[in-house]
Design a protein around this motif. Sequence first.
Motif, PDB file in Angstrom:
ATOM      1  N   ALA A 102     -51.214  27.777  61.439  1.00 46.69           N
ATOM      2  CA  ALA A 102     -52.450  27.358  60.776  1.00 46.69           C
ATOM      3  C   ALA A 102     -53.501  28.460  60.832  1.00 46.69           C
ATOM      4  CB  ALA A 102     -52.981  26.082  61.428  1.00 46.69           C
ATOM      5  N   GLN A 103     -53.576  29.154  61.942  1.00 45.39           N
ATOM      6  CA  GLN A 103     -54.542  30.253  62.073  1.00 45.39           C
ATOM      7  C   GLN A 103     -54.230  31.370  61.082  1.00 45.39           C
ATOM      8  OE1 GLN A 103     -54.430  32.251  65.836  1.00 45.39           O
ATOM      9  NE2 GLN A 103     -56.127  33.601  65.331  1.00 45.39           N
ATOM     10  N   ARG A 104     -52.963  31.719  60.963  1.00 41.31           N
ATOM     11  CA  ARG A 104     -52.582  32.781  60.024  1.00 41.31           C
ATOM     12  C   ARG A 104     -52.841  32.358  58.578  1.00 41.31           C
ATOM     13  NH1 ARG A 104     -48.399  35.263  63.428  1.00 41.31           N
ATOM     14  NH2 ARG A 104     -49.702  36.419  64.891  1.00 41.31           N
ATOM     15  N   SER A 105     -52.562  31.107  58.266  1.00 38.15           N
ATOM     16  CA  SER A 105     -52.841  30.608  56.913  1.00 38.15           C
ATOM     17  C   SER A 105     -54.336  30.598  56.643  1.00 38.15           C
ATOM     18  CB  SER A 105     -52.277  29.200  56.737  1.00 38.15           C
ATOM     19  OG  SER A 105     -50.884  29.212  56.846  1.00 38.15           O
ATOM     20  N   TYR A 106     -55.119  30.218  57.638  1.00 39.38           N
ATOM     21  CA  TYR A 106     -56.574  30.231  57.496  1.00 39.38           C
ATOM     22  C   TYR A 106     -57.067  31.657  57.234  1.00 39.38           C
ATOM     23  CZ  TYR A 106     -61.461  29.187  58.467  1.00 39.38           C
ATOM     24  OH  TYR A 106     -62.826  29.033  58.357  1.00 39.38           O
ATOM     25  N   GLU A 107     -56.550  32.607  58.009  1.00 35.63           N
ATOM     26  CA  GLU A 107     -56.948  34.009  57.829  1.00 35.63           C
ATOM     27  C   GLU A 107     -56.555  34.535  56.452  1.00 35.63           C
ATOM     28  OE1 GLU A 107     -55.080  35.930  61.129  1.00 35.63           O
ATOM     29  OE2 GLU A 107     -56.634  35.276  62.548  1.00 35.63           O
ATOM     30  N   ALA A 108     -55.391  34.149  55.947  1.00 31.96           N
ATOM     31  CA  ALA A 108     -54.965  34.579  54.609  1.00 31.96           C
ATOM     32  C   ALA A 108     -55.893  34.017  53.536  1.00 31.96           C
ATOM     33  CB  ALA A 108     -53.522  34.144  54.347  1.00 31.96           C
ATOM     34  N   ASN A 109     -56.273  32.746  53.669  1.00 30.80           N
ATOM     35  CA  ASN A 109     -57.215  32.151  52.725  1.00 30.80           C
ATOM     36  C   ASN A 109     -58.574  32.825  52.804  1.00 30.80           C
ATOM     37  OD1 ASN A 109     -56.149  29.847  51.141  1.00 30.80           O
ATOM     38  ND2 ASN A 109     -55.535  29.128  53.152  1.00 30.80           N
ATOM     39  N   LEU A 110     -58.990  33.149  54.005  1.00 29.53           N
ATOM     40  CA  LEU A 110     -60.276  33.815  54.182  1.00 29.53           C
ATOM     41  C   LEU A 110     -60.271  35.207  53.559  1.00 29.53           C
ATOM     42  CD1 LEU A 110     -63.036  33.373  55.495  1.00 29.53           C
ATOM     43  CD2 LEU A 110     -62.125  34.426  57.564  1.00 29.53           C
ATOM     44  N   LYS A 111     -59.173  35.904  53.705  1.00 33.49           N
ATOM     45  CA  LYS A 111     -59.044  37.239  53.095  1.00 33.49           C
ATOM     46  C   LYS A 111     -59.068  37.142  51.570  1.00 33.49           C
ATOM     47  CE  LYS A 111     -56.760  40.338  55.623  1.00 33.49           C
ATOM     48  NZ  LYS A 111     -57.492  41.468  56.015  1.00 33.49           N
ATOM     49  N   MET A 112     -58.393  36.147  51.041  1.00 37.78           N
ATOM     50  CA  MET A 112     -58.392  35.938  49.592  1.00 37.78           C
ATOM     51  C   MET A 112     -59.786  35.574  49.094  1.00 37.78           C
ATOM     52  SD  MET A 112     -56.254  36.154  47.246  1.00 37.78           S
ATOM     53  CE  MET A 112     -56.191  35.810  45.532  1.00 37.78           C
ATOM     54  N   PHE A 113     -60.497  34.749  49.845  1.00 41.74           N
ATOM     55  CA  PHE A 113     -61.864  34.378  49.494  1.00 41.74           C
ATOM     56  C   PHE A 113     -62.753  35.625  49.448  1.00 41.74           C
ATOM     57  CE2 PHE A 113     -66.127  32.813  50.259  1.00 41.74           C
ATOM     58  CZ  PHE A 113     -66.186  31.657  49.506  1.00 41.74           C
ATOM     59  N   GLU A 114     -62.650  36.444  50.481  1.00 38.23           N
ATOM     60  CA  GLU A 114     -63.453  37.675  50.549  1.00 38.23           C
ATOM     61  C   GLU A 114     -63.091  38.633  49.414  1.00 38.23           C
ATOM     62  OE1 GLU A 114     -66.294  40.285  51.633  1.00 38.23           O
ATOM     63  OE2 GLU A 114     -66.031  38.247  52.367  1.00 38.23           O
ATOM     64  N   GLN A 115     -61.823  38.765  49.118  1.00 39.40           N
ATOM     65  CA  GLN A 115     -61.361  39.640  48.030  1.00 39.40           C
ATOM     66  C   GLN A 115     -61.921  39.177  46.683  1.00 39.40           C
ATOM     67  OE1 GLN A 115     -59.761  42.229  49.100  1.00 39.40           O
ATOM     68  NE2 GLN A 115     -59.252  43.128  47.153  1.00 39.40           N
ATOM     69  N   THR A 116     -61.881  37.890  46.443  1.00 38.19           N
ATOM     70  CA  THR A 116     -62.408  37.333  45.195  1.00 38.19           C
ATOM     71  C   THR A 116     -63.909  37.559  45.095  1.00 38.19           C
ATOM     72  OG1 THR A 116     -60.689  35.651  45.214  1.00 38.19           O
ATOM     73  CG2 THR A 116     -62.563  35.250  43.785  1.00 38.19           C
ATOM     74  N   ARG A 117     -64.607  37.372  46.211  1.00 37.65           N
ATOM     75  CA  ARG A 117     -66.050  37.593  46.234  1.00 37.65           C
ATOM     76  C   ARG A 117     -66.388  39.055  45.944  1.00 37.65           C
ATOM     77  NH1 ARG A 117     -70.070  38.940  49.341  1.00 37.65           N
ATOM     78  NH2 ARG A 117     -68.815  39.521  51.132  1.00 37.65           N
ATOM     79  N   GLN A 118     -65.628  39.970  46.507  1.00 36.48           N
ATOM     80  CA  GLN A 118     -65.854  41.396  46.248  1.00 36.48           C
ATOM     81  C   GLN A 118     -65.582  41.745  44.787  1.00 36.48           C
ATOM     82  OE1 GLN A 118     -63.452  43.549  49.032  1.00 36.48           O
ATOM     83  NE2 GLN A 118     -64.812  43.143  50.760  1.00 36.48           N
ATOM     84  N   MET A 119     -64.521  41.175  44.232  1.00 33.32           N
ATOM     85  CA  MET A 119     -64.195  41.450  42.836  1.00 33.32           C
ATOM     86  C   MET A 119     -65.276  40.931  41.899  1.00 33.32           C
ATOM     87  SD  MET A 119     -60.064  40.758  42.878  1.00 33.32           S
ATOM     88  CE  MET A 119     -60.080  40.149  41.247  1.00 33.32           C
ATOM     89  N   SER A 120     -65.797  39.744  42.175  1.00 28.24           N
ATOM     90  CA  SER A 120     -66.857  39.208  41.317  1.00 28.24           C
ATOM     91  C   SER A 120     -68.131  40.027  41.460  1.00 28.24           C
ATOM     92  CB  SER A 120     -67.117  37.733  41.622  1.00 28.24           C
ATOM     93  OG  SER A 120     -67.617  37.571  42.929  1.00 28.24           O
ATOM     94  N   GLY A 121     -68.414  40.513  42.667  1.00 30.54           N
ATOM     95  CA  GLY A 121     -69.572  41.393  42.867  1.00 30.54           C
ATOM     96  C   GLY A 121     -69.419  42.704  42.108  1.00 30.54           C
ATOM     97  N   ALA A 122     -68.206  43.272  42.135  1.00 29.16           N
ATOM     98  CA  ALA A 122     -67.957  44.519  41.410  1.00 29.16           C
ATOM     99  C   ALA A 122     -68.076  44.305  39.911  1.00 29.16           C
ATOM    100  CB  ALA A 122     -66.569  45.051  41.757  1.00 29.16           C
ATOM    101  N   LEU A 123     -67.633  43.159  39.419  1.00 22.26           N
ATOM    102  CA  LEU A 123     -67.772  42.855  37.996  1.00 22.26           C
ATOM    103  C   LEU A 123     -69.234  42.735  37.608  1.00 22.26           C
ATOM    104  CD1 LEU A 123     -66.536  42.157  35.261  1.00 22.26           C
ATOM    105  CD2 LEU A 123     -66.479  39.767  36.002  1.00 22.26           C
TER     106      LEU A 123
END
Length: 129
Positions: A102-123
Amino acid sequence: MSAFSDALAVTSSGLKAQATRLRLVSENIANVDTPGYRRKLAAFELTGDADTVRHVETGRIRLDQSERQVIHDPAHPLAGDDGTYVGSNVDLILEIADAREAQRSYEANLKMFEQTRQMSGALLDLLRR
């Protein structure tokens, strides 16, 4: 921007689901020595139909119906005439493995969330130019 908000919504639903799973695992670990305790489990469900963005949610929390441990301890206050009482059905090794997953899955979701946020900021930065 709709794709970004959809991606953020999906990852945040995954974060919530894994957080619930971690909470249940911690409750199970805390009650490993509680007599009569049954392990709690949560199933994940997808919401929405095939045409919309699907989110992950935890379904009903259910109790594990596997056999509980019978413990022989005549000095225990709950022990019967035969000196035994019913313990919990929590397996500490299994709970630790579930917590790690569960911790690893949580971290993967968090990384994806951060990646999406960075991409939208760059756009947004590109659109400002």
